[in-house]
Design an enzyme around this catalytic site. Structure first.
Site, PDB file in Angstrom:
ATOM      1  N   ASP A  23     -10.887   4.875  15.021  1.00 19.57           N
ATOM      2  CA  ASP A  23     -10.953   3.502  14.015  1.00 19.57           C
ATOM      3  C   ASP A  23     -10.714   2.472  15.100  1.00 19.57           C
ATOM      4  O   ASP A  23     -10.692   1.347  14.682  1.00 19.57           O
ATOM      5  CB  ASP A  23     -10.024   3.383  12.879  1.00 19.57           C
ATOM      6  CG  ASP A  23     -10.400   4.369  11.843  1.00 19.57           C
ATOM      7  OD1 ASP A  23     -11.950   4.151  11.361  1.00 19.57           O
ATOM      8  OD2 ASP A  23      -9.835   5.258  11.357  1.00 19.57           O
ATOM      9  N   GLU A  41      -9.176  -5.813  14.123  1.00 22.09           N
ATOM     10  CA  GLU A  41      -8.600  -6.838  13.238  1.00 22.09           C
ATOM     11  C   GLU A  41      -7.171  -6.255  12.667  1.00 22.09           C
ATOM     12  O   GLU A  41      -6.229  -7.243  12.335  1.00 22.09           O
ATOM     13  CB  GLU A  41      -9.556  -7.238  12.158  1.00 22.09           C
ATOM     14  CG  GLU A  41      -8.843  -7.961  11.117  1.00 22.09           C
ATOM     15  CD  GLU A  41      -9.776  -8.213  10.007  1.00 22.09           C
ATOM     16  OE1 GLU A  41      -9.880  -9.264   9.592  1.00 22.09           O
ATOM     17  OE2 GLU A  41     -10.299  -7.184   9.386  1.00 22.09           O
ATOM     18  N   ASP A  42      -7.278  -4.940  12.487  1.00 18.60           N
ATOM     19  CA  ASP A  42      -6.024  -4.382  11.739  1.00 18.60           C
ATOM     20  C   ASP A  42      -4.850  -4.359  12.711  1.00 18.60           C
ATOM     21  O   ASP A  42      -3.691  -3.965  12.091  1.00 18.60           O
ATOM     22  CB  ASP A  42      -6.451  -2.896  11.298  1.00 18.60           C
ATOM     23  CG  ASP A  42      -7.609  -3.116  10.211  1.00 18.60           C
ATOM     24  OD1 ASP A  42      -7.353  -3.909   9.362  1.00 18.60           O
ATOM     25  OD2 ASP A  42      -8.566  -2.088  10.022  1.00 18.60           O
ATOM     26  N   ARG A  86      -3.497   5.434  13.424  1.00 18.01           N
ATOM     27  CA  ARG A  86      -4.131   3.857  13.956  1.00 18.01           C
ATOM     28  C   ARG A  86      -3.103   3.583  14.851  1.00 18.01           C
ATOM     29  O   ARG A  86      -3.216   2.495  15.299  1.00 18.01           O
ATOM     30  CB  ARG A  86      -4.622   3.280  12.817  1.00 18.01           C
ATOM     31  CG  ARG A  86      -5.962   3.845  12.100  1.00 18.01           C
ATOM     32  CD  ARG A  86      -6.959   2.801  11.427  1.00 18.01           C
ATOM     33  NE  ARG A  86      -7.240   1.612  12.610  1.00 18.01           N
ATOM     34  CZ  ARG A  86      -7.858   0.551  12.350  1.00 18.01           C
ATOM     35  NH1 ARG A  86      -8.208   0.380  11.081  1.00 18.01           N
ATOM     36  NH2 ARG A  86      -8.220  -0.318  13.000  1.00 18.01           N
ATOM     37  N   ARG A 122      -2.327   0.387   2.549  1.00 21.02           N
ATOM     38  CA  ARG A 122      -2.004   0.210   3.929  1.00 21.02           C
ATOM     39  C   ARG A 122      -0.813  -0.672   4.056  1.00 21.02           C
ATOM     40  O   ARG A 122      -0.074  -0.608   5.492  1.00 21.02           O
ATOM     41  CB  ARG A 122      -3.000  -0.347   4.789  1.00 21.02           C
ATOM     42  CG  ARG A 122      -4.144   0.894   4.820  1.00 21.02           C
ATOM     43  CD  ARG A 122      -4.014   1.886   5.600  1.00 21.02           C
ATOM     44  NE  ARG A 122      -5.227   2.994   5.397  1.00 21.02           N
ATOM     45  CZ  ARG A 122      -6.377   2.894   5.963  1.00 21.02           C
ATOM     46  NH1 ARG A 122      -6.391   1.875   7.223  1.00 21.02           N
ATOM     47  NH2 ARG A 122      -7.302   3.647   5.975  1.00 21.02           N
ATOM     48  N   HIS A 170      -8.645  -3.276   1.638  1.00 16.45           N
ATOM     49  CA  HIS A 170      -7.980  -4.437   2.262  1.00 16.45           C
ATOM     50  C   HIS A 170      -8.255  -5.733   1.583  1.00 16.45           C
ATOM     51  O   HIS A 170      -9.221  -5.710   0.854  1.00 16.45           O
ATOM     52  CB  HIS A 170      -8.285  -4.560   3.718  1.00 16.45           C
ATOM     53  CG  HIS A 170      -7.914  -3.601   4.757  1.00 16.45           C
ATOM     54  ND1 HIS A 170      -8.783  -3.106   5.728  1.00 16.45           N
ATOM     55  CD2 HIS A 170      -6.466  -3.069   5.048  1.00 16.45           C
ATOM     56  CE1 HIS A 170      -8.074  -2.216   6.554  1.00 16.45           C
ATOM     57  NE2 HIS A 170      -6.988  -2.303   6.039  1.00 16.45           N
ATOM     58  N   CYS A 228     -13.255  -7.145  10.595  1.00 19.56           N
ATOM     59  CA  CYS A 228     -12.661  -6.112  11.020  1.00 19.56           C
ATOM     60  C   CYS A 228     -12.862  -5.809  12.769  1.00 19.56           C
ATOM     61  O   CYS A 228     -12.041  -5.337  13.376  1.00 19.56           O
ATOM     62  CB  CYS A 228     -12.908  -4.834  10.480  1.00 19.56           C
ATOM     63  SG  CYS A 228     -13.516  -4.702   8.922  1.00 19.56           S
TER      64      CYS A 228
HETATM   65  C1  CIR Z   1      -9.497   2.464   8.482  1.00 13.22           C
HETATM   66  O1  CIR Z   1      -9.707   3.221   7.311  1.00 13.22           O
HETATM   67  O2  CIR Z   1      -8.766   1.957   8.793  1.00 13.22           O
HETATM   68  C2  CIR Z   1     -11.014   2.207   8.862  1.00 13.22           C
HETATM   69  N1  CIR Z   1     -11.943   3.427   8.652  1.00 13.22           N
HETATM   70  C3  CIR Z   1     -11.576   1.112   8.415  1.00 13.22           C
HETATM   71  C4  CIR Z   1     -10.861  -0.211   8.814  1.00 13.22           C
HETATM   72  C5  CIR Z   1     -11.652  -1.413   8.445  1.00 13.22           C
HETATM   73  N2  CIR Z   1     -10.731  -2.727   8.709  1.00 13.22           N
HETATM   74  C6  CIR Z   1     -10.807  -3.913   7.944  1.00 13.22           C
HETATM   75  O3  CIR Z   1     -11.589  -3.761   6.907  1.00 13.22           O
HETATM   76  N3  CIR Z   1      -9.954  -4.845   8.590  1.00 13.22           N
END
Ligand code: CIR
Length: 260
Positions: A60, A65-66, A85, A130, A160, A247
């Site tokens: 991922d 962004e995360d 992650r 999360r 999110h 993201c």
């Molecule tokens: C996840 O589940 O963490 C990733 N497959 C997708 C993350 C998408 N991130 C976001 O919308 N900020």
């Protein structure tokens, strides 16, 4: 100047985390082509793109962004909610260190950047699968000295906060009100997504331009009707990994921070 940190799509993207979608095969080459077009769209609106190398073992990791909240004054590195992650953080921290002082969300806090929407001095933080209360409390303590207020927002049905609401103009938010209660945002003009396009609330506002996905024409018409003329960028392949437009980048200005 605006800088965007991005990261190449991992060859292991098919092992990504999934919460609300069934797994369906992701075409790596198509995902990479779309991602390069996304980076090109950012360049076309004057953003300098700093693309980090692929992380082959972090499925991922394209969703940078995360991993960090970049404010004008500092960076808050997250502690992502998905254990798979957490190893994404160190390389993003190294890329951001020349630009800002770094802080870090600590255990037991967990937070994904996709749950944090910053509008001026207001920070909306989604309580999600999360992001937990402990992390939101830390977010509040870290950012208060810089003059920010943090408001918790409850979500239902989406991954999110920014799956359900994003900023599309100075005073305007694009909202899927089935996933988030729009009464959380009384100070803003609200554009509702078209109900037939539930994933369409994620737009990327950058330097006065809006990047938006062509897959959502009916909501796109609502943006146009509000005088917002988006630049269309297809991220449908990464959509199968529950990713969207915000993201895939961390965008910030290299200009000196305004005082609070
Ligand atoms: C996840 O589940 O963490 C990733 N497959 C997708 C993350 C998408 N991130 C976001 O919308 N900020």
């Amino acid at each position: 100047m605006l800088v965007a940190i991005t990261r190449a799509v991992s060859r292991s993207i098919n092992e990504c985390e999934l919460t609300h979608l069934e797994r369906s095969p992701i075409d790596l080459e198509r995902a990479r082509l779309q991602h390069r077009a996304y980076e090109q769209a950012l360049r076309s609106v004057g953003v300098q793109v700093q693309s980090l190398p692929e992380e082959p073992d972090l499925p991922d990791s394209v969703f940078v962004e995360d991993i960090a909240i970049v404010l004008a004054e500092c960076v808050l590195l997250t502690r992502p909610g998905a254990i798979s992650r957490r190893a994404e953080t160190s390389s993003v921290a190294a890329a951001l260190a020349p630009h800002r002082e770094l802080f870090q969300i600590l255990a037991p806090g967990t937070l994904d950047g996709g749950d944090v929407l910053v509008v001026d001095r207001m920070i909306y933080a989604g309580l999600s699968s999360r992001t937990n209360q402990a992390a939101i409390d830390q977010l509040r303590s870290f950012t208060r000295p810089f003059g920010y207020s943090v408001k918790e927002v409850h979500l239902s049905g989406c991954l999110h906060l920014k799956s359900s609401v994003t900023q599309v103009a100075t005073e305007t938010l694009l909202v899927n009100s089935s996933w988030v209660d729009k009464s959380n945002f009384p100070a803003y003009k609200i554009i509702e997504i078209h109900p037939s396009e539930p994933y369409s609330a994620n737009a990327l506002l950058v330097g006065g331009n809006v990047l938006y996905q062509p897959a959502y024409p009916r909501t796109g018409e609502r943006l146009e009707a509000a005088g917002i003329h988006p630049l269309l960028v297809d991220a449908s392949e990464l959509g199968k990994a529950e990713g969207a437009l915000t993201c895939c980048s961390l965008i910030f200005s290299t200009d000196p921070a305004p005082s609070a």
